[in-house]
Design a protein around this motif. Structure first.
Motif, PDB file in Angstrom:
ATOM      1  N   THR A 263       0.805  -1.221   0.000  1.00 13.47           N
ATOM      2  CA  THR A 263       0.000   0.000   0.000  1.00 13.47           C
ATOM      3  C   THR A 263       0.843   1.279   0.000  1.00 13.47           C
ATOM      4  O   THR A 263       0.421   2.296  -0.556  1.00 13.47           O
ATOM      5  CB  THR A 263      -0.930   0.029   1.220  1.00 13.47           C
ATOM      6  N   LEU A 264       2.033   1.248   0.600  1.00 18.89           N
ATOM      7  CA  LEU A 264       2.816   2.472   0.747  1.00 18.89           C
ATOM      8  C   LEU A 264       4.078   2.511  -0.112  1.00 18.89           C
ATOM      9  O   LEU A 264       4.668   3.585  -0.287  1.00 18.89           O
ATOM     10  CB  LEU A 264       3.216   2.668   2.219  1.00 18.89           C
ATOM     11  N   MET A 268       0.902  -0.292  -5.202  1.00 15.91           N
ATOM     12  CA  MET A 268      -0.287   0.545  -5.072  1.00 15.91           C
ATOM     13  C   MET A 268      -0.023   2.030  -5.340  1.00 15.91           C
ATOM     14  O   MET A 268      -0.767   2.663  -6.095  1.00 15.91           O
ATOM     15  CB  MET A 268      -0.912   0.359  -3.682  1.00 15.91           C
ATOM     16  N   PRO A 269       1.032   2.639  -4.763  1.00 12.16           N
ATOM     17  CA  PRO A 269       1.242   4.072  -5.032  1.00 12.16           C
ATOM     18  C   PRO A 269       1.470   4.379  -6.503  1.00 12.16           C
ATOM     19  O   PRO A 269       1.069   5.440  -6.991  1.00 12.16           O
ATOM     20  CB  PRO A 269       2.492   4.398  -4.196  1.00 12.16           C
ATOM     21  N   ASP A 270       2.130   3.449  -7.220  1.00 13.87           N
ATOM     22  CA  ASP A 270       2.424   3.693  -8.634  1.00 13.87           C
ATOM     23  C   ASP A 270       1.153   3.823  -9.465  1.00 13.87           C
ATOM     24  O   ASP A 270       1.122   4.560 -10.456  1.00 13.87           O
ATOM     25  CB  ASP A 270       3.292   2.564  -9.192  1.00 13.87           C
ATOM     26  N   VAL A 271       0.120   3.093  -9.083  1.00 16.96           N
ATOM     27  CA  VAL A 271      -1.140   3.145  -9.828  1.00 16.96           C
ATOM     28  C   VAL A 271      -1.719   4.554  -9.800  1.00 16.96           C
ATOM     29  O   VAL A 271      -2.246   5.053 -10.796  1.00 16.96           O
ATOM     30  CB  VAL A 271      -2.143   2.132  -9.246  1.00 16.96           C
ATOM     31  N   PHE A 272      -1.584   5.226  -8.659  1.00 21.96           N
ATOM     32  CA  PHE A 272      -2.150   6.571  -8.513  1.00 21.96           C
ATOM     33  C   PHE A 272      -1.191   7.658  -9.003  1.00 21.96           C
ATOM     34  O   PHE A 272      -1.631   8.742  -9.383  1.00 21.96           O
ATOM     35  CB  PHE A 272      -2.506   6.830  -7.048  1.00 21.96           C
ATOM     36  N   LEU A 273       0.118   7.361  -8.993  1.00 17.83           N
ATOM     37  CA  LEU A 273       1.092   8.389  -9.337  1.00 17.83           C
ATOM     38  C   LEU A 273       1.461   8.417 -10.806  1.00 17.83           C
ATOM     39  O   LEU A 273       1.981   9.418 -11.293  1.00 17.83           O
ATOM     40  CB  LEU A 273       2.369   8.188  -8.509  1.00 17.83           C
ATOM     41  N   VAL A 274       1.223   7.306 -11.510  1.00 18.30           N
ATOM     42  CA  VAL A 274       1.707   7.212 -12.890  1.00 18.30           C
ATOM     43  C   VAL A 274       1.093   8.278 -13.787  1.00 18.30           C
ATOM     44  O   VAL A 274       1.757   8.807 -14.689  1.00 18.30           O
ATOM     45  CB  VAL A 274       1.453   5.794 -13.445  1.00 18.30           C
ATOM     46  N   LYS A 275      -0.171   8.653 -13.568  1.00 14.38           N
ATOM     47  CA  LYS A 275      -0.806   9.683 -14.397  1.00 14.38           C
ATOM     48  C   LYS A 275      -0.204  11.057 -14.135  1.00 14.38           C
ATOM     49  O   LYS A 275      -0.102  11.891 -15.038  1.00 14.38           O
ATOM     50  CB  LYS A 275      -2.309   9.715 -14.127  1.00 14.38           C
ATOM     51  N   LYS A 276       0.209  11.294 -12.905  1.00  8.97           N
ATOM     52  CA  LYS A 276       0.754  12.600 -12.546  1.00  8.97           C
ATOM     53  C   LYS A 276       2.234  12.725 -12.885  1.00  8.97           C
ATOM     54  O   LYS A 276       2.702  13.776 -13.332  1.00  8.97           O
ATOM     55  CB  LYS A 276       0.543  12.846 -11.049  1.00  8.97           C
TER      56      LYS A 276
END
Length: 333
Positions: A263-264, A268-276
């Protein structure tokens, strides 16, 4: 006239040689200083609006100075433990990589990279272990260079753009934009995120008792390296730690570390950060990224992690422009 030109050419070469020999011992801390200034410049801009340009640079330089000398203290206390643990982790990683039935050419390349990285790391650490004053001096150079770059950032940028050749200004601007784009994704994007993940991994290894302080720091460093590489990631480190906890009978700790890591740290973080932040290839394919990071490290040390991908990005830009120019030449015919 020819004699005068030759004399001035010789004088210029002598000056360039002396300048290079003077700067060469401190080129690494200067590169690190410029890199840190680039990463922290958005923070410097916001802080400058409140306290002014020089005070903002002074505050950030003060924080960097404290962190740097704490690093020297930690280096002196834990370097041997970090070296041994990191060498063990790297050997384990490459042993796993070499055991997945790679093609012969890729296998040989991976084997050579593994050996070269180990040799380079040992030489790099050994060079500083017996010369902490040298490390302290380089930190001083880095701190002063960092302050100078922050204070004079706008003037440096304007000066660099003024040096672009008028005849090929468009190509020069594309090279600058390509380098800036690579640095943006690599430094302000994935590098910052990777360092944060490395810190969390080091804390997890120490808190869960997987290793001592030196081994935990080594796990954090390995996490940063793996997070910068495409196709792999920090999940390999927390998975190894969870497997170790499972083998020693600490099932609850293994499950907790698995949840913590997934989760940290990764994925998991890459899924949310890849677009940004963009994908970790930074606009080049995975193989080129790996060659840039490993090749840069082997050639230049730790600063090569920045120089390698940046130089390959610039090379690819030149190749693309050459292809376009060649295509335009055919069209004219």
């Amino acid at each position: 006239m020819k004699l005068e030109t030759a004399v001035w050419a010789v004088i210029s070469l002598v000056i360039l040689y002396l300048t290079w020999e003077t700067v060469k011992p401190v080129i690494s801390p200067i590169i690190i200083a410029v890199t840190l200034a680039y990463i922290l410049y958005p923070l410097h801009e916001r802080l400058s609006d409140k306290v002014g340009n020089r005070w903002s640079a002074f505050i950030l330089t003060g924080v960097l100075t404290v962190i740097s000398f704490l690093f020297i203290l930690g280096f002196a206390l834990w370097i041997n433990d970090i070296k041994l643990s990191l060498a063990e982790y790297v050997d384990t990683f490459f042993s796993w990589l070499l055991g997945i039935h790679l093609p012969p050419a890729t296998y040989d390349l991976t084997m050579r990279i593994s050996q070269a990285i180990t040799e380079r790391f040992n030489a790099y650490v050994l060079g500083y272990t017996y010369s902490l004053p040298k490390l302290a001096l380089q930190v001083v150079v880095m701190v002063f260079a960092f302050y100078g770059v922050l204070v004079n950032a706008i003037e440096i940028k304007n000066e660099l753009y003024s040096l672009l050749p008028p005849a090929n200004r468009e190509l020069a601007q594309k090279l600058v934009e390509s380098g800036a784009r690579t640095l943006h994704y690599m430094l302000r994007g994935w590098l910052l995120v990777s360092i944060g993940k490395g810190i969390m991994m080091a804390l997890a290894f120490y808190i869960y008792g997987i290793s001592d302080a030196g081994g935990a720091i080594a796990a954090g460093i390995l996490t940063v390296i793996l997070e910068l590489l495409p196709l792999v990631g920090g999940w390999m480190v927390w998975l190894g730690g969870a497997f170790y906890l499972y083998t020693v009978g600490r099932l609850g700790a293994a499950l907790a570390l698995t949840l913590y890591g997934a989760t940290l740290i990764s994925p998991m973080p890459d899924v949310f950060l890849v677009k940004k932040l963009g994908r970790r290839q930074w606009g080049v394919n995975a193989l080129v990224s790996i060659v840039g990071i490993f090749g840069g490290y082997i050639a230049f040390g730790f600063v090569g992690v920045i120089i390698g991908p940046l130089s390959l990005s610039l090379l690819l830009t030149l190749v693309d422009e050459w292809k376009k120019e060649k295509s335009r030449g055919r069209t004219r015919r």
